[in-house]
Every structure is written in structure tokens, then in C-alpha cells.
Enzyme design. Structure first.
Site, PDB file in Angstrom:
ATOM      1  N   HIS A   1      -5.186  57.326  48.224  1.00  8.63           N
ATOM      2  CA  HIS A   1      -4.339  56.229  47.773  1.00  8.63           C
ATOM      3  C   HIS A   1      -3.016  56.292  48.514  1.00  8.63           C
ATOM      4  CE1 HIS A   1      -1.975  53.563  45.345  1.00  8.63           C
ATOM      5  NE2 HIS A   1      -1.120  54.532  45.110  1.00  8.63           N
TER       6      HIS A   1
ATOM      7  N   LYS B   1      24.072  58.809  36.034  1.00  9.29           N
ATOM      8  CA  LYS B   1      22.795  58.268  35.551  1.00  9.29           C
ATOM      9  C   LYS B   1      22.926  57.873  34.076  1.00  9.29           C
ATOM     10  CE  LYS B   1      18.187  59.874  34.294  1.00  9.29           C
ATOM     11  NZ  LYS B   1      17.321  58.986  35.080  1.00  9.29           N
TER      12      LYS B   1
ATOM     13  N   HIS C   1       4.708  47.458  39.444  1.00 10.13           N
ATOM     14  CA  HIS C   1       6.126  47.823  39.428  1.00 10.13           C
ATOM     15  C   HIS C   1       6.927  47.024  38.418  1.00 10.13           C
ATOM     16  CE1 HIS C   1       4.565  49.017  43.393  1.00 10.13           C
ATOM     17  NE2 HIS C   1       5.190  50.123  43.073  1.00 10.13           N
TER      18      HIS C   1
HETATM   19  N1  GLN Z   1      -2.545  59.215  41.177  1.00 10.31           N
HETATM   20  C1  GLN Z   1      -1.156  58.914  41.108  1.00 10.31           C
HETATM   21  C2  GLN Z   1      -0.910  58.040  39.887  1.00 10.31           C
HETATM   22  O1  GLN Z   1      -1.773  57.298  39.541  1.00 10.31           O
HETATM   23  C3  GLN Z   1      -0.684  58.191  42.338  1.00 10.31           C
HETATM   24  C4  GLN Z   1       0.783  57.888  42.273  1.00 10.31           C
HETATM   25  C5  GLN Z   1       1.387  57.403  43.556  1.00 10.31           C
HETATM   26  O2  GLN Z   1       0.723  56.852  44.390  1.00 10.31           O
HETATM   27  N2  GLN Z   1       2.665  57.547  43.706  1.00 10.31           N
HETATM   28  O3  GLN Z   1       0.152  58.074  39.293  1.00 10.31           O
HETATM   29 ZN    ZN Z   2       0.811  54.504  44.600  1.00  6.47          ZN
END
Ligand code: GLN
Ligand code: ZN
Length: 775
Positions: free
Chosen positions: A663, A32, A716
Site C-alpha cells: 500500500h 499543540k 482524510h
Molecule cells: N495499514 C496501515 C493502516 O491501515 C497503512 C497506513 C498508511 O498507509 N499510512 O493504517
Molecule cells: Zn495510506
């Protein structure tokens, strides 16, 4: 069986006791560091090569010291600078057009070019990244079109074999098999409708044949060809997959010049592919007897089987008696059996050395990569020389397993009673219409309500404060103040921007699972237990070893502090049971469903505490829901059932006027949409920007009645989406879903972003919302 007259000599004996692969990143994450320094321009390609070479040498030496044979092909050589699927693509010359200028005249790419294909550069998008089978490792998806040219374009694999040989080791090169390579690839953009990468099988096979000859010429006696795709139900007709299996391995077996072929199929059972593979006459087959089962009714006489009885995917000490019994069962089917790991060991950390803080007891229940190698050596001795030869080691393992079973922490009466007392109604809330009315009355949110997914940028200052606190340089009170200051600034920023539902920003969380693992009982965390997630990225999964219980509130203080700073609702933020399981090493002594429910119950308590503190909107993240989906279709309904139930157990105690959000982080929605519906959340946010809202028609067709927040900003990358772009996406969303049901939010949390792009992007997101609201 195919007449194998082409290969001149009988296959050399398959090594006794082996592993399918070893961690690649280095005990101290040397790879890494070397990669990241190379990417920053702080070191040269030669320096990176030198680090990698030293790492390979160190790994070989260690594996030999642990008892694998130096010269009998039992040490795998499975090094990769970034990803093994990318290595295959680069070796076969299957590099997409947009990277054509990175190739030298002979078709090879140097490490800078290789890195660009993996990570992108300027307007060159990288290869897409996706999850490797049911693990948390991500591979790069090759793009194969009708015009992709295949040619042996890299000597790296063969050179690594020679490097080992010159150091006195006869290793076993590990390569991704042709079926796995092509079935995991995606069609290049320019490919015509109906075209599939597997259509190119003949062309790819020719290169494998050439590669086998190169290995043979270099002196390789065995080669390992990984074909995990054969254990998964993929989006292809099984009959075609099996026919292609016959085709590929008949061709490779009759290749003119080749090492002995060991085809490994980790992650589950081969089922109907086992007899098919056997009939091709490959020299050995690796089967997974941890996730998969002992084959039944297959005559394995004359077949060499590497029995994967030591779990390569989890960290528990092996039940050696059970492992031996499984190996015996396979031998009873007529096979010549050797002991092996079930998968490559790259899913587990290097070593328990340095983890003494876990305590002798827990340590004695665990086996990381090096300890697993030792187990395999013990098992191999027991299997070939009889159990008395390793009676001491067998006794020690039995004692440790018994201690684990009897440990009060793995069987807590109060946790068990709480769970068994739960009734069916604990999984139900009022009808959605009743909840929606109560929530509307309470929050009175506008159409296209705006929010974020939870985290705000984790700045260097936040990380520094946490590190100082861990070292004792910052007192608890000072650390708490630093986090509160951060929360205050995040709340102010959101108020200034004009978001409707605020978050506290998750500054206090190093990681969305580890944060909870550190606070819940039944978990422990390692110091150096890193595993590769992708490229140079590693995660340090927590160890979920015991019954799970919540000693005290975990998030209430932060959320309610944030709420004191604003009149707008602040959303409480929790990680869901499935994700906590998926991103930890989970106990293997009870069904996952039971463990998930224990976590669910703990979260249920947390939600009640948040409600009591006045938090009216609570999000329970389940980004890993799709990841744990079993590889076999037949196993999926049961999984979806327990995973949905654990979420409902966590959330269904909420009052009608508490709005539950969830989510999910990916866009392959179709296959789990019923489960998402089953979660019964009031609001679901999902990733949708990169695919330009591709998922919405599926949601619409499903007749989804609750609220959704399709992401309008791909977080991203550092790119800031323009107001017009977001407006367009929102308009698209409105075409499928009524405005009343729609939320506006980014694709995911912002913790990896910087403040500049966060500010600019949120501003544009809000401007677009305004435009669409008034349109
Ligand atoms: N609540 C988390 C964030 O906002 C959700 C992250 C995820 O979905 N991996 O970082
Ligand atoms: Zn997410």
C-alpha cells in the site's frame, strides 16, 4: 560581484555559531495544546497569543543560556502558529479567493481565519498539504494565480522581532525566500494553461523589498531568507531557476533599506547555485555540509559562509573533528566561515532531558536540539580560539563516538552473516503468472475483490486500554483480551458488510512504525521526543541505533486469532523497510541500504511465520517510498534500487500461493511507477479518490500486469461518499484497467475515522461494487 552601493554601511559581522531554526511546538507541546484548545472554542485568540508569546520568550532564554549570543543576531526567530509557508502566504496577502471573507480591511487575517486556511471549514477546502523536501514535515501549498494580489498584509513577523528586542534580544528573523515560496506554490484553479506561480516573481519581489525595509526600520541587523528550493531538482528548467536567483538577489541586495541578507539553503548542496548566489553579493550564505558536500572549485573569497556541519535533520551526536575539518575546507576556499546547523532544528525533538530511560550509553550517542546548540557553541569556540579551548568537550565526543562504533549492538555478527549469506534468488519470486494461478486457485476471489487498507478506527476505548496497560493498571492478559475483543468486533463488522478480504484492524498498534520498533532489536523509543509533522500534529520517531533483528513473531498472534473467526482470508499487516526507516531516526554510521536490508530480513522472517500460521494474504505497507526520494535526480536511481530491493528481500520468500499486497499513500505516481512495478507485489493499493483516478492512465500506459486497488473513498475527511460517487470512480477505473486486475478499497487506513462514517462509507463501497460487477 554586484556593486552594493545602495546599502549605506558594511554588513555587521555575521554571528559566530548559529542555528537555522529551533523547534516551534514547545518542550511539552504547549503550542499543540493551545492551538487545539483554541480550535475547540475552549480558549480565546488572546489566550493563544499569550501562550505563543511565552513560548517564544522561553525559547530565546533557553538558546541564550545554551550559549547563543543575545544581541548579535545569532538567535533565529522562526516561530509559526501552524506552518512557515502559510505564514509567508498570509504575510504577502496571497490568500485564495475562497477565503476572501476572512480578511480584514487591511488584508490581514486573524488566528481563526489563519486556522481556516490551514484546516478548511464547511465547503472551504483547506490549502493542500504536502511533504517539505525529503522530510516528514508537511507544509501548506499556496495557490497563486494571475490575479493574486500581493501586498504586505501582516506585521506579525516584524512584531515578533520587536517583541524580542524589547526583551533584550537582537534576533534574526527567518522567512521563506521568494524562490522557494513561488516554486513550491501551485497555480490557482482559475489560472490559464501554461501559467506558473513563478510568473509572478516581480510582484512578489516588490513585497519582499517592502518587508526588508520594515525589518530594517525595526532594528534588525540580519535576516535569514530560506531558499531550500535551490538544492532540489524541481520541475523547472535549472537555467531559469538560476536566472531567477540572480534576479531576486540582485534586487534584494540593492534594496534601499534592508538588514544584512543571510540566504540559507538546507537539505543538500547548492551546486551551481552557489556561485550564482555569491555573485549577487548577498551578505552570507548557509550551506548544508551534512546532506550536501563541501563545494569544490568555487572561489569563496570575500564570502561569508554559515557552514552547516551539525545535522539538523537527525539526532546523532556530532563527530566534532569531522565537522571542524569540513569548516576548515570551506575556509580554505577563501570564505569567512561560521559554524551552523545544516537545517533548522525543528526536525528533531527539543531535549534529551527526561529521556534517561534510554540509558547512559545510548544517551551519550545522541544530540537533540538543545544538545546540538551546545555542540555548535563548542565548535565555534574550537574554530575561533583553537581546539585546546574546548579540549575536554572534544575528548568526550570522541569517546562517545568510539563507544558507539564498538558497541556490540551496532555490529552483530549473526545479523551481518545472515545478510551476507543472501543470494540473488532471495530477491525473486516465481513469474507472476504462476503466482496468480496459484493464488486464484487458493482464494477464488471475485472480480473487483473488496478489502480495506488495514486499520479500523482507533476508538477512545482502545487508546484508554493501551494507556492503562502502559501504566500497569491493566495486566498483559487483560490488555490482550481487550484487543482480541476489538478484533472480534472488527471481523464481525467486515463479515456483516460482506468484504472479501478481511483485516484484523490494527487496534494493538499505537503507530505503524513504533509498533515494530518496540518489538525489533536495534531500536529504542523516546518518552517525549516529539517533532512537528504538520500544524499541531506531532510524531515521536523511534531511534534505530543498532543492527536490526527480530527476537520473536510480532504480528502472528493477532492475525491468526482474527483468522480463527472467519472463513474469509484475513490479510496479515506489516510495515515495510523504507517506511520504518523514513519515520524513525536512523543510524548514520552505515548506508541506509544496509539498514533497510536488515529490516527487510527481519520482515522476511515474519512473513514466513505468518504463512506457517495459515495467513495467505500479507500486506507490506510502504507509504513513505516517495518521501525518501532524493532531492537530486542523479541520486534517485540508486535510492530506488536499494529501496525496491529491501522490499523484495522482505517479500520474495513468500510461497507462490501467498498473495503479497503493498500500500502506498500518495498519488504522485508517475515519477516512481517503475519502482512500484519493481516491488513485484501481487496487489498494490494506492490513493486515488481525491484525484478522481488520475493515476490510472499512467498505470495503463506503463503496461502494468499485476493487480491494483485505486482508492475509491478519500478517508482524510469525515465525508461519506455516496454509492453513485463510488460507482462512478469504479467505472472510471475499469476504463483503464481490466476488472480482473482491479481491487476495491479506501484510499488508506481508517484509524483516524469514526465508526459512523466507516460503516456508512464501506456500505456504499460494497453497494457500488455490486452495481459495477453486474453492469
Ligand atoms: N495499514 C496501515 C493502516 O491501515 C497503512 C497506513 C498508511 O498507509 N499510512 O493504517
Ligand atoms: Zn495510506
Amino acid at each position: 560581484m554586484t556593486d552594493n552601493t545602495n546599502s549605506s554601511a558594511p554588513a555587521p559581522a555575521f554571528p559566530g555559531g548559529t542555528i537555522l531554526g529551533y523547534p516551534r511546538i514547545g518542550r511539552m507541546r504547549e503550542l499543540k495544546r493551545a492551538l487545539e484548545s483554541f480550535w475547540k472554542g475552549n480558549s480565546t485568540q488572546d489566550e493563544l497569543e499569550a501562550t505563543a508569546k511565552a513560548l517564544r520568550a522561553e525559547n530565546r532564554d533557553r538558546l541564550a543560556a545554551l550559549g547563543l549570543g543575545k544581541t548579535d543576531s545569532s538567535i533565529p526567530s522562526n516561530f509559526s502558529f501552524y506552518d512557515h509557508v502559510l505564514d509567508a502566504a498570509v504575510t504577502f496577502g496571497a490568500v485564495p479567493e475562497r477565503f476572501a471573507d476572512l480578511r480584514a480591511a487591511d488584508g490581514s487575517v486573524d488566528l481563526a481565519g489563519y486556522s481556516t486556511i490551514a484546516r478548511g471549514q464547511g465547503d472551504k477546502a483547506p490549502l493542500e498539504m504536502t511533504k517539505w523536501f525529503d522530510s516528514n514535515y508537511h507544509y501548506l501549498v499556496p495557490e497563486i494565480g494571475p490575479d493574486t494580489t500581493f501586498a504586505l498584509s501582516s506585521n506579525r513577523w516584524v512584531e515578533e522581532f520587536i517583541e524580542a528586542k524589547e526583551a533584550g534580544f537582537l534576533t534574526r528573523p527567518v522567512i521563506t525566500g521568494p524562490l522557494t515560496f513561488l516554486y513550491l506554490s501551485k497555480a490557482a484553479d482559475e489560472a490559464p494553461e501554461g501559467y506558473q506561480p513563478i510568473d509572478r516573481l516581480d510582484d512578489v519581489l516588490a513585497v519582499y523589498v517592502e518587508l526588508l525595509a520594515a525589518f530594517k526600520a525595526a532594528g534588525a541587523e540580519w535576516i535569514q531568507i530560506d531558499e531550500p528550493v535551490l538544492v532540489a531538482d524541481i520541475d523547472a528548467d535549472r537555467a531559469d531557476v538560476l536566472a531567477n536567483t540572480t534576479k531576486v538577489y540582485n534586487a534584494l541586495v540593492s534594496a534601499e533599506s534592508r538588514p544584512a541578507l543571510f540566504v540559507a539553503a538546507p537539505y543538500n548542496s547548492l551546486d551551481d547555485a552557489l556561485p550564482v548566489l555569491k555573485d549577487t553579493g548577498v551578505d552570507a550564505i548557509g550551506i548544508d555540509l551534512v546532506r550536501g558536500s563541501v563545494p569544490s572549485g568555487v572561489d569563496l573569497s570575500g564570502v561569508t559562509i554559515a557552514a552547516g556541519v551539525v545535522d539538523g535533520h537527525n539526532i546523532w551526536r556530532t563527530n566534532l573533528d569531522e565537522a571542524l575539518a569540513k569548516a576548515d575546507q570551506v575556509a580554505d576556499l577563501g570564505a569567512t566561515v561560521t559554524i551552523a546547523s545544516s537545517t533548522s532544528l525543528f526536525h528533531v525533538p527539543h531535549t534529551l532531558q527526561g529521556e534517561e530511560h534510554l540509558g547512559e550509553e545510548l544517551l551519550s550517542w545522541l544530540a537533540f536540539a538543545d544538545e546540538k546548540v551546545a555542540e555548535i557553541v563548542t565548535l565555534d569556540t574550537a574554530f575561533t580560539q583553537g581546539e585546546q579551548a574546548v579540549a575536554g568537550a572534544l575528548g568526550e565526543a570522541r569517546a562517545a563516538l568510539q563507544a558507539r562504533a564498538e558497541h556490540p549492538g551496532t555490529n552483530r555478527a549473526e545479523v551481518r552473516e545472515a545478510l551476507s549469506g543472501i543470494e540473488a534468488q532471495a530477491f525473486e519470486r516465481s513469474d507472476y503468472s504462476i503466482r496468480a494461478a496459484a493464488q486464484d486457485a487458493r482464494f477464488n476471489l471475485p472480480e473487483l475483490a473488496t478489502t480495506t487498507i488495514g486499520s479500523f478506527p482507533q476508538t477512545p476505548e482502545i487508546r484508554k486500554a493501551r494507556a492503562a496497560w502502559a501504566k500497569g493498571e491493566l495486566s498483559d492478559a487483560e490488555y490482550e483480551q481487550a484487543m482480541k475483543d476489538e478484533i472480534a468486533s472488527v471481523v464481525k463488522l467486515q463479515e456483516d458488510l460482506g468484504l472479501d478480504v478481511l483485516v484484523h484492524g490494527e487496534a494493538e498498534r499505537n503507530d505503524m512504525v513504533q509498533y515494530f520498533a518496540e518489538l525489533l532489536e536495534g531500536f529504542d523509543v523516546t518518552k517525549n521526543g516529539w517533532v512537528q509533522s504538520y500544524g499541531s500534529r506531532c510524531t515521536r520517531p523511534s531511534i534505530l541505533w543498532g543492527d536490526v533483528a527480530r527476537a520473536e513473531a510480532m504480528t502472528v498472534e493477532w492475525a491468526s486469532y482474527a483468522q480463527t473467526l472467519s472463513d474469509k482470508p484475513v490479510k496479515g499487516m506489516l510495515t515495510g523497510p523504507v517506511t520504518i526507516l523514513a519515520w524513525s531516526f536512523v543510524r548514520d554510521d552505515q548506508p541506509l541500504a544496509d539498514t533497510a536490508n536488515q529490516v527487510g530480513l527481519a520482515l522476511r522472517g515474519e512473513i514466513a511465520d505468518l504463512e506457517a500460521a495459515g495467513i495467505g494474504i500479507i500486506q507490506v505497507d510502504e507509504p513513505a517510498l516517495r518521501e525518501l526520494l532524493p532531492l537530486k535526480k542523479a541520486d534517485q536511481p540508486a535510492y530506488l534500487d536499494w529501496s525496491v530491493k529491501s522490499f523484495r528481500l522482505a517479500t520474495s520468500g513468500a510461497k507462490d500461493d501467498t498473495q503479497i499486497h503493498t500500500h502506498l499513500c500518495y498519488s504522485e505516481f508517475g515519477e516512481v511507477i517503475d519502482a512500484i512495478d519493481g516491488l513485484n507485489a501481487d496487489v498494490t493499493s494506492i490513493e486515488a479518490a481525491r484525484s478522481r483516478m488520475e493515476v490510472l492512465p499512467a498505470i495503463k500506459d506503463h503496461g502494468y500486469e499485476r493487480q491494483v486497488g485505486p482508492g475509491v473513498w478519500d478517508i482524510h475527511s469525515p465525508r461519506v461518499p455516496s454509492t453513485e460517487e463510488v460507482t462512478e470512480l469504479l467505472q472510471l477505473a475499469k476504463d483503464s484497467i481490466p476488472g480482473k486486475q482491479l481491487w476495491v478499497n479506501p484510499d488508506c487506513g481508517l484509524k483516524t475515522r469514526g465508526y459512523d462514517e466507516t460503516n456508512a462509507s464501506l456500505k456504499n463501497m460494497l453497494a457500488a461494487t455490486k452495481a459495477v460487477r453486474s453492469a
